[in-house]
Motif scaffolding. Structure first.
Motif, PDB file in Angstrom:
ATOM      1  N   THR A  98       6.322   6.331  49.022  1.00 58.86           N
ATOM      2  CA  THR A  98       7.088   5.546  48.061  1.00 58.86           C
ATOM      3  C   THR A  98       8.496   6.114  47.886  1.00 58.86           C
ATOM      4  O   THR A  98       9.355   5.456  47.301  1.00 58.86           O
ATOM      5  CB  THR A  98       6.393   5.521  46.682  1.00 58.86           C
ATOM      6  OG1 THR A  98       6.179   6.864  46.249  1.00 58.86           O
ATOM      7  CG2 THR A  98       5.058   4.781  46.752  1.00 58.86           C
TER       8      THR A  98
ATOM      9  N   ARG B 138       3.663  10.003  44.077  1.00 54.61           N
ATOM     10  CA  ARG B 138       4.226   8.651  44.188  1.00 54.61           C
ATOM     11  C   ARG B 138       5.256   8.430  43.090  1.00 54.61           C
ATOM     12  O   ARG B 138       5.196   9.034  42.024  1.00 54.61           O
ATOM     13  CB  ARG B 138       3.131   7.593  44.044  1.00 54.61           C
ATOM     14  CG  ARG B 138       1.911   7.758  44.940  1.00 54.61           C
ATOM     15  CD  ARG B 138       0.913   6.646  44.641  1.00 54.61           C
ATOM     16  NE  ARG B 138      -0.342   6.789  45.340  1.00 54.61           N
ATOM     17  CZ  ARG B 138      -1.391   7.469  44.872  1.00 54.61           C
ATOM     18  NH1 ARG B 138      -1.302   8.084  43.697  1.00 54.61           N
ATOM     19  NH2 ARG B 138      -2.517   7.528  45.561  1.00 54.61           N
TER      20      ARG B 138
ATOM     21  N   ASP C 167       8.720   1.569  44.643  1.00 52.83           N
ATOM     22  CA  ASP C 167       8.710   1.950  46.052  1.00 52.83           C
ATOM     23  C   ASP C 167      10.118   1.856  46.642  1.00 52.83           C
ATOM     24  O   ASP C 167      10.726   0.790  46.638  1.00 52.83           O
ATOM     25  CB  ASP C 167       7.753   1.021  46.808  1.00 52.83           C
ATOM     26  CG  ASP C 167       7.580   1.405  48.270  1.00 52.83           C
ATOM     27  OD1 ASP C 167       8.294   2.312  48.738  1.00 52.83           O
ATOM     28  OD2 ASP C 167       6.733   0.787  48.949  1.00 52.83           O
TER      29      ASP C 167
END
Length: 241
Positions: free
Chosen positions: A132, A181, A185
Motif C-alpha cells: 500500500t 499497511r 493505497d
C-alpha cells in the motif's frame, strides 16, 4: 538485549542504471539521502556490498562516512546478508535496498518496535507483501533465525539473488506474517531508482521540492498534488523476481 540492525544492499553494477546510488541530486550522492533518512529510525546501519572492484567506490564511501560494511558475493545476495548479520552479531535484521533514497526511517523504526513487541522469532513483518506504500518505501523485518534458515535451505537462484523469497513464500511452512499497511493505497507511486526516468523524478523532488526533508506521508501528499511528477516514471515496469 536484542541487537537490531538495518542491512542495505548496494552495488555499482546495476544493469539499467549503473552507479545509480552515487548519482548526484542537489550536488550530493543519492546514498547520502538514503543514509540520512534511515537514521530517523534510530537503528544502526550496515552496508552489504559486493567484493567486485567497481564496489571499491562504495567501500570508500562507507569508510569516509564511518559506516560498517560487508563485502560478499554479487549474485548470492542472501549469503551476503547472512555474512553481514554474522559479522555484526545481529539478532533482528531490517532489509532495505540502497536504490531507495527517500524511504521513511521513522515508519521503519515504528515497525521494528511492533516487531519486537511480538517477541516471535518466526515472524516476518514487512510493507511489501500487501503493498500500500509507494515502491521505494520498502522494508522487511525478520530474525537472524529465519535468515540462517533461508541461507541453509534456499537453493533456487532467485532465492539467493533476492534474499527473502524463501521466507515470504513460507517454504518452511513455519513463518508467521504481519503486514504494515496505510489506510489509502499509494502503491502505484514509484520512488525507487532503477532507470534514468526514476532518477529524473527523484532528482526533481529533491532539488525542486525539498523532498529529502519530507516525511513519507508528506511525500505522498506531494505526489497526490502533482500528477505530472508521478507521470515522469509511471511507465516503468518493476523487474520481476
Amino acid at each position: 538485549m536484542t541487537n537490531v540492525g538495518i542491512i542495505s544492499q548496494a552495488r555499482m553494477t546495476s544493469t539499467r542504471l549503473p552507479g545509480k546510488v552515487l548519482h548526484l541530486a542537489a550536488g550530493r550522492p543519492l546514498l547520502d539521502y538514503h543514509v540520512e533518512r534511515l537514521a530517523w529510525s534510530k537503528l544502526p546501519l550496515y552496508l552489504a556490498i559486493t567484493a567486485n572492484t567497481p564496489d571499491d567506490a562504495l567501500a570508500a564511501y562507507a569508510e569516509t562516512h564511518r559506516l560498517p560494511y560487508t563485502r560478499g558475493s554479487e549474485d548470492d545476495v542472501l549469503a551476503r546478508f547472512q555474512q553481514c548479520a554474522q559479522e555484526h552479531d545481529l539478532d533482528v535484521i531490517v532489509r532495505v535496498t540502497s536504490d531507495c533514497p527517500l524511504l521513511d526511517g521513522k515508519l521503519m523504526g515504528e515497525a521494528v518496535q511492533e516487531y519486537l513487541a511480538a517477541k516471535n522469532p518466526r515472524l516476518y513483518l514487512s510493507n511489501v507483501l500487501e503493498r500500500t506504500y509507494p515502491r521505494g518505501f520498502d522494508f522487511e523485518v525478520f530474525s537472524r533465525e529465519l535468515l540462517e534458515e533461508a541461507h541453509a535451505h534456499a537453493v533456487l537462484p532467485a532465492d539467493r539473488e533476492h534474499v527473502t523469497p524463501y521466507l515470504h513464500q513460507n517454504r518452511s511452512g513455519r513463518v508467521e506474517f504481519r503486514h504494515v499497511r496505510r489506510a489509502e493505497d499509494r502503491s502505484a507511486y514509484r520512488l525507487t531508482v532503477d532507470t534514468p526516468d526514476d532518477f529524473t523524478l527523484i532528482k526533481t523532488l529533491i532539488e525542486n521540492y525539498g523532498a529529502a526533508k519530507l516525511s513519507g506521508d508528506e511525500l505522498i501528499q506531494l505526489l497526490d498534488a502533482h500528477p505530472e511528477l508521478v507521470a515522469l516514471n509511471a511507465h516503468i515496469e518493476q523487474k520481476k523476481i
